[in-house]
Design a protein around this motif. Structure first.
Motif, short mmCIF file in Angstrom:
data_model
loop_
_atom_site.label_atom_id
_atom_site.label_comp_id
_atom_site.label_asym_id
_atom_site.label_seq_id
_atom_site.Cartn_x
_atom_site.Cartn_y
_atom_site.Cartn_z
N LYS A 36 0.85 -1.19 0.00
CA LYS A 36 0.00 0.00 0.00
C LYS A 36 0.89 1.24 0.00
N VAL A 37 0.39 2.32 -0.62
CA VAL A 37 1.11 3.59 -0.62
C VAL A 37 0.53 4.49 0.46
N LEU A 38 1.40 4.99 1.35
CA LEU A 38 1.00 5.97 2.35
C LEU A 38 1.47 7.35 1.88
N GLN A 39 0.58 8.31 1.88
CA GLN A 39 0.91 9.66 1.43
C GLN A 39 2.10 10.23 2.20
N ASP A 40 3.07 10.74 1.45
CA ASP A 40 4.27 11.37 1.99
C ASP A 40 5.16 10.41 2.77
N VAL A 41 4.88 9.11 2.65
CA VAL A 41 5.72 8.10 3.28
C VAL A 41 6.38 7.22 2.22
N GLY A 42 5.58 6.57 1.38
CA GLY A 42 6.12 5.74 0.32
C GLY A 42 5.33 4.45 0.17
N LEU A 43 5.91 3.51 -0.58
CA LEU A 43 5.28 2.21 -0.80
C LEU A 43 5.69 1.26 0.32
N CYS A 44 4.73 0.82 1.11
CA CYS A 44 5.01 -0.08 2.23
C CYS A 44 5.33 -1.48 1.70
N VAL A 45 6.38 -2.07 2.25
CA VAL A 45 6.81 -3.41 1.82
C VAL A 45 6.39 -4.45 2.85
N CYS A 46 6.84 -4.29 4.08
CA CYS A 46 6.49 -5.26 5.12
C CYS A 46 6.83 -4.67 6.48
N LEU A 47 6.37 -5.33 7.53
CA LEU A 47 6.69 -4.92 8.89
C LEU A 47 8.14 -5.24 9.21
N HIS A 48 8.83 -4.29 9.84
CA HIS A 48 10.21 -4.54 10.27
C HIS A 48 10.23 -5.04 11.72
N ASP A 49 9.61 -4.28 12.62
CA ASP A 49 9.54 -4.73 14.02
C ASP A 49 8.45 -3.96 14.77
N LEU A 50 8.09 -4.49 15.93
CA LEU A 50 7.14 -3.84 16.83
C LEU A 50 7.92 -3.11 17.91
N LEU A 51 7.58 -1.83 18.15
CA LEU A 51 8.29 -1.05 19.15
C LEU A 51 7.55 -1.06 20.49
N SER A 52 6.24 -0.98 20.46
CA SER A 52 5.46 -1.03 21.69
C SER A 52 4.03 -1.45 21.36
N CYS A 53 3.37 -1.97 22.37
CA CYS A 53 2.00 -2.45 22.15
C CYS A 53 1.23 -2.36 23.46
N SER A 54 0.01 -1.83 23.40
CA SER A 54 -0.83 -1.74 24.59
C SER A 54 -1.50 -3.09 24.85
N ALA A 55 -2.18 -3.18 25.98
CA ALA A 55 -2.98 -4.36 26.26
C ALA A 55 -4.20 -4.35 25.33
N GLY A 56 -4.62 -5.55 24.89
CA GLY A 56 -5.76 -5.63 24.00
C GLY A 56 -7.06 -5.25 24.70
N LYS A 57 -7.89 -4.50 24.00
CA LYS A 57 -9.18 -4.09 24.55
C LYS A 57 -10.31 -4.59 23.66
N VAL A 58 -11.39 -5.01 24.29
CA VAL A 58 -12.54 -5.50 23.55
C VAL A 58 -13.58 -4.39 23.44
N ARG A 59 -14.04 -4.14 22.22
CA ARG A 59 -15.10 -3.16 22.02
C ARG A 59 -16.45 -3.88 22.00
N TRP A 60 -17.43 -3.22 22.51
CA TRP A 60 -18.75 -3.82 22.59
C TRP A 60 -19.29 -4.05 21.17
N GLY A 61 -19.79 -5.27 20.95
CA GLY A 61 -20.51 -5.52 19.71
C GLY A 61 -19.83 -6.41 18.71
N ASP A 62 -18.46 -6.54 18.71
CA ASP A 62 -17.85 -7.38 17.68
C ASP A 62 -16.93 -8.46 18.23
N GLY A 63 -16.55 -8.38 19.50
CA GLY A 63 -15.76 -9.44 20.11
C GLY A 63 -14.31 -9.48 19.66
N CYS A 64 -13.83 -8.44 18.99
CA CYS A 64 -12.44 -8.40 18.55
C CYS A 64 -11.57 -7.69 19.59
N LEU A 65 -10.27 -7.97 19.53
CA LEU A 65 -9.30 -7.28 20.38
C LEU A 65 -8.67 -6.15 19.59
#
Length: 223
Positions: free
Chosen positions: A37-66
């Protein structure tokens, strides 16, 4: 040619992915969302390099996803201005040359950035460069007067070395909505879609263009 871009986004993990490790599921979800995908003013995304930080997963009412708030780095294709790259000629027309790098095809070399004296051969559908012009002024006026054996053609599928002169991002414009009772007009069907990210290249400097041009020149100098 490739850079790392820091991004922050909310990543949605569906219930069917809960059997996987959270990091693995997030990794896969980011690649599905951003890869190629192309992100404006960023470029053509190839793949994920690494994760820097991540919050705890939260469930939203109605769909059961994290949902995770994630900071991560993506590998992005965005060559620097002045960088020299090697591609392959994909096609040519009177406006210039289109170049492909295999994974990316929206590289254009306009006619003005092809070395002079130059000309476009409609029969061959290819640009050519006159390496040893006998009369520069006359050839500039009519390059097609040069015999074919004296033309250095930029043929399709030939490797080509070019310098990055500029890049452009284009916002996608919403088109007309076609539904029941609404036909696609010929004008709309024929209108080419503008690429979201375009690289402009040039081959006017020494060492650029077809590598065979310069390897032959080196052989002549050695002789």
């Amino acid at each position: 040619m490739f850079v790392l871009a820091n991004l922050v986004d909310t990543i949605r993990i569906e219930a069917k992915e809960f059997r996987k490790e959270a990091a693995t599921a997030i990794h896969e979800a980011i690649n599905v969302k951003f890869a190629n995908k192309v992100l404006q003013d960023v470029g053509l995304c190839v793949c994920l390099h690494d994760l820097l930080s991540c919050s705890a997963g939260k469930v939203r009412w109605g769909d059961g996803c994290l949902y995770y708030q994630v900071t991560f780095r993506l590998v992005v294709f965005r060559p620097m201005i002045g960088e020299v790259l090697l591609g392959k000629i994909k096609s040519s027309n009177e406006d210039g040359i289109r170049v492909s790098m295999g994974f990316y095809d929206d590289i254009y070399i306009p006619a003005t950035l092809i070395p002079s004296p130059r000309g476009y051969d409609h029969t061959e559908r290819a640009w050519f460069w006159v390496l040893n012009p006998a009369d520069d002024e006359q050839i500039e006026q009519d390059p097609l007067m040069v015999p074919k054996e004296d033309r250095a053609y930029l043929d399709r599928d030939e490797p080509i070395r070019f310098r990055v002169e500029a890049d452009e991002f284009h916002e996608a414009e919403p088109g007309p909505v076609f539904g029941e009772g609404k036909a696609v007009t010929a004008e709309h069907a024929a209108k080419p879609k503008e690429a979201p990210y375009v690289v402009i290249g040039g081959i006017t400097s020494s060492g650029l263009g077809l590598p065979s041009w310069w390897s032959n020149a080196e052989q002549v100098m050695e002789e």
